[in-house]
Enzyme design. Sequence first.
Site, PDB file in Angstrom:
ATOM      1  N   ARG A  96      12.349  -5.026   5.557  1.00 52.07           N
ATOM      2  CA  ARG A  96      12.516  -3.776   4.792  1.00 52.07           C
ATOM      3  C   ARG A  96      13.094  -2.814   5.812  1.00 52.07           C
ATOM      4  NH1 ARG A  96       6.081  -2.009   5.356  1.00 52.07           N
ATOM      5  NH2 ARG A  96       5.940  -2.392   7.541  1.00 52.07           N
ATOM      6  N   LYS A 129       1.043  -1.368   0.028  1.00 54.67           N
ATOM      7  CA  LYS A 129       0.072  -0.043  -0.023  1.00 54.67           C
ATOM      8  C   LYS A 129       0.925   1.213  -0.107  1.00 54.67           C
ATOM      9  CE  LYS A 129      -1.924  -1.336   3.968  1.00 54.67           C
ATOM     10  NZ  LYS A 129      -1.210  -2.480   4.252  1.00 54.67           N
ATOM     11  N   ARG A 162      -9.972   0.440   8.430  1.00 57.53           N
ATOM     12  CA  ARG A 162      -9.591  -0.794   8.917  1.00 57.53           C
ATOM     13  C   ARG A 162     -10.510  -1.462   9.721  1.00 57.53           C
ATOM     14  NH1 ARG A 162      -3.640   0.256   8.914  1.00 57.53           N
ATOM     15  NH2 ARG A 162      -2.415  -1.652   9.073  1.00 57.53           N
ATOM     16  N   ARG A 171      -0.492  -8.538  13.214  1.00 60.70           N
ATOM     17  CA  ARG A 171      -1.154  -7.417  12.161  1.00 60.70           C
ATOM     18  C   ARG A 171      -1.996  -8.194  11.403  1.00 60.70           C
ATOM     19  NH1 ARG A 171       4.341  -4.797  11.107  1.00 60.70           N
ATOM     20  NH2 ARG A 171       3.175  -3.757   9.264  1.00 60.70           N
ATOM     21  N   ARG A 222      14.472   1.097  10.948  1.00 63.50           N
ATOM     22  CA  ARG A 222      13.659  -0.092  10.723  1.00 63.50           C
ATOM     23  C   ARG A 222      12.404   0.026  11.785  1.00 63.50           C
ATOM     24  NH1 ARG A 222      15.702  -4.993   7.982  1.00 63.50           N
ATOM     25  NH2 ARG A 222      17.888  -4.319   7.478  1.00 63.50           N
TER      26      ARG A 222
HETATM   27  P1  AP5 Z   1       4.844  -1.286   1.744  1.00 63.74           P
HETATM   28  O1  AP5 Z   1       4.640  -0.616   0.406  1.00 63.74           O
HETATM   29  O2  AP5 Z   1       5.510  -0.833   2.953  1.00 63.74           O
HETATM   30  O3  AP5 Z   1       3.774  -2.410   2.287  1.00 63.74           O
HETATM   31  P2  AP5 Z   1       2.255  -1.673   3.333  1.00 63.74           P
HETATM   32  O4  AP5 Z   1       1.251  -2.603   2.566  1.00 63.74           O
HETATM   33  O5  AP5 Z   1       2.386  -0.105   3.210  1.00 63.74           O
HETATM   34  O6  AP5 Z   1       2.644  -2.315   4.712  1.00 63.74           O
HETATM   35  P3  AP5 Z   1       2.718  -1.913   6.044  1.00 63.74           P
HETATM   36  O7  AP5 Z   1       3.413  -2.801   6.675  1.00 63.74           O
HETATM   37  O8  AP5 Z   1       2.930  -0.396   5.941  1.00 63.74           O
HETATM   38  O9  AP5 Z   1       1.267  -2.002   6.407  1.00 63.74           O
HETATM   39  P4  AP5 Z   1       0.547  -1.868   7.660  1.00 63.74           P
HETATM   40  O10 AP5 Z   1      -1.120  -1.867   7.224  1.00 63.74           O
HETATM   41  O11 AP5 Z   1       0.775  -3.152   8.691  1.00 63.74           O
HETATM   42  O12 AP5 Z   1       1.297  -0.780   8.462  1.00 63.74           O
HETATM   43  P5  AP5 Z   1       0.449   0.669   8.863  1.00 63.74           P
HETATM   44  O13 AP5 Z   1       1.570   1.596   8.943  1.00 63.74           O
HETATM   45  O14 AP5 Z   1      -0.708   0.934   7.956  1.00 63.74           O
HETATM   46  O15 AP5 Z   1       5.855  -2.977   1.260  1.00 63.74           O
HETATM   47  C1  AP5 Z   1       6.477  -3.803   2.327  1.00 63.74           C
HETATM   48  C2  AP5 Z   1       7.809  -4.143   1.728  1.00 63.74           C
HETATM   49  O16 AP5 Z   1       7.477  -4.789   0.338  1.00 63.74           O
HETATM   50  C3  AP5 Z   1       8.748  -2.936   1.362  1.00 63.74           C
HETATM   51  O17 AP5 Z   1       9.917  -3.314   1.586  1.00 63.74           O
HETATM   52  C4  AP5 Z   1       8.552  -3.071  -0.214  1.00 63.74           C
HETATM   53  O18 AP5 Z   1       9.720  -2.418  -0.948  1.00 63.74           O
HETATM   54  C5  AP5 Z   1       8.234  -4.329  -0.543  1.00 63.74           C
HETATM   55  N1  AP5 Z   1       7.116  -4.359  -1.614  1.00 63.74           N
HETATM   56  C6  AP5 Z   1       6.088  -3.697  -1.988  1.00 63.74           C
HETATM   57  N2  AP5 Z   1       5.475  -4.321  -3.150  1.00 63.74           N
HETATM   58  C7  AP5 Z   1       6.038  -5.186  -3.659  1.00 63.74           C
HETATM   59  C8  AP5 Z   1       6.029  -6.119  -4.725  1.00 63.74           C
HETATM   60  N3  AP5 Z   1       5.005  -5.924  -5.773  1.00 63.74           N
HETATM   61  N4  AP5 Z   1       7.024  -7.058  -5.033  1.00 63.74           N
HETATM   62  C9  AP5 Z   1       8.182  -7.015  -3.952  1.00 63.74           C
HETATM   63  N5  AP5 Z   1       8.396  -6.233  -2.806  1.00 63.74           N
HETATM   64  C10 AP5 Z   1       7.402  -5.546  -2.862  1.00 63.74           C
HETATM   65  O19 AP5 Z   1      -0.211   0.491  10.145  1.00 63.74           O
HETATM   66  C11 AP5 Z   1       0.816   0.218  11.281  1.00 63.74           C
HETATM   67  C12 AP5 Z   1       0.149   0.114  12.894  1.00 63.74           C
HETATM   68  O20 AP5 Z   1      -0.404   1.357  12.950  1.00 63.74           O
HETATM   69  C13 AP5 Z   1      -0.930  -0.914  12.815  1.00 63.74           C
HETATM   70  O21 AP5 Z   1      -0.637  -2.179  13.222  1.00 63.74           O
HETATM   71  C14 AP5 Z   1      -1.850  -0.210  13.813  1.00 63.74           C
HETATM   72  O22 AP5 Z   1      -1.397  -0.733  15.060  1.00 63.74           O
HETATM   73  C15 AP5 Z   1      -1.654   1.053  13.455  1.00 63.74           C
HETATM   74  N6  AP5 Z   1      -2.824   1.543  12.567  1.00 63.74           N
HETATM   75  C16 AP5 Z   1      -2.618   2.120  11.361  1.00 63.74           C
HETATM   76  N7  AP5 Z   1      -3.628   2.514  10.747  1.00 63.74           N
HETATM   77  C17 AP5 Z   1      -4.636   2.179  11.665  1.00 63.74           C
HETATM   78  C18 AP5 Z   1      -6.329   2.249  11.627  1.00 63.74           C
HETATM   79  N8  AP5 Z   1      -6.611   2.908  10.422  1.00 63.74           N
HETATM   80  N9  AP5 Z   1      -6.999   1.815  12.459  1.00 63.74           N
HETATM   81  C19 AP5 Z   1      -6.288   1.515  13.662  1.00 63.74           C
HETATM   82  N10 AP5 Z   1      -5.078   1.071  13.706  1.00 63.74           N
HETATM   83  C20 AP5 Z   1      -4.205   1.564  13.000  1.00 63.74           C
END
Ligand code: AP5
Length: 215
Positions: free
Chosen positions: A127, A13, A88, A172, A160
């Site tokens: 990552r 994402k 979410r 997660r 990280r």
């Molecule tokens: P990346 O693009 O970083 O993936 P992502 O989907 O953004 O993953 P996140 O870990 O950021 O998602 P998340 O939903 O767990 O975290 P968030 O910050 O929202 O890609 C990952 C890796 O893969 C990278 O190294 C990239 O280079 C590689 N990659 C990407 N595409 C690829 C491909 N096609 N092929 C190969 N490699 C690829 O949330 C974190 C925490 O915040 C949650 O756990 C929760 O506690 C809290 N939180 C956030 N939003 C909310 C909400 N709305 N409600 C409640 N709690 C929330």
Amino acid sequence: MNIILLGPPGAGKGTQASRLVKDHDMVQLSTGDMLRAAVKAATPVGLEAKAVMEAGELVSDDIVNRLIDDELAQLGPVRGVIFDGYPRTAAQAESLEGLLAKHGRKLDHVIELEVDEDALVDRITGRFTCAKCGEGYHDRYKLPKIPTLCDVCGSDQFKRRADDNEATVRQRMAEYRAKTAPILPFYEGRGLVKRVDGMAPIAEVSAGIEKILAS
Ligand code: AP5
């Protein structure tokens, strides 16, 4: 154009949202980034969110709904928005309906990145990002050209995420399956959901999203 990018942790994402920001002059609203900034600044929201995030659980709906409301208010009506990691839960999806109406926006697409969860653990635990400009890297798939320096800004500082360890990633994912995937039928009923194979190379995923935006 206002879109939601939906998919489990590591689905890509953030990667796709950054590209859309560059190519389409859109704004990325990532609740994860907002919460991490709050944790770093030790604001009241950050202090409340820190332990929840480190446990891989979801922060309260009230907090994230307020963050999104504030961001939309500051944005004004002009630019398109990418909702990254929000909504979410069913309560967040409901709140977003009200917030879109309040800020004079409508949703154009909900793009689900379809992925294989086991491969995601590898993606996430490998990552890291540049501590200065935020450029993303991966231990195996995307190393800087000069190993110790960021390709974009030349910084030698990388970081990280605290929640990028296997146990937290599994939690997660469980949260995603239990609370986030069930909101898809709500958007499906309105004909908004489009799917892209998130296991394809990054450029192919981008091309799939472009097709949807042009449709
Ligand atoms: P990346 O693009 O970083 O993936 P992502 O989907 O953004 O993953 P996140 O870990 O950021 O998602 P998340 O939903 O767990 O975290 P968030 O910050 O929202 O890609 C990952 C890796 O893969 C990278 O190294 C990239 O280079 C590689 N990659 C990407 N595409 C690829 C491909 N096609 N092929 C190969 N490699 C690829 O949330 C974190 C925490 O915040 C949650 O756990 C929760 O506690 C809290 N939180 C956030 N939003 C909310 C909400 N709305 N409600 C409640 N709690 C929330």
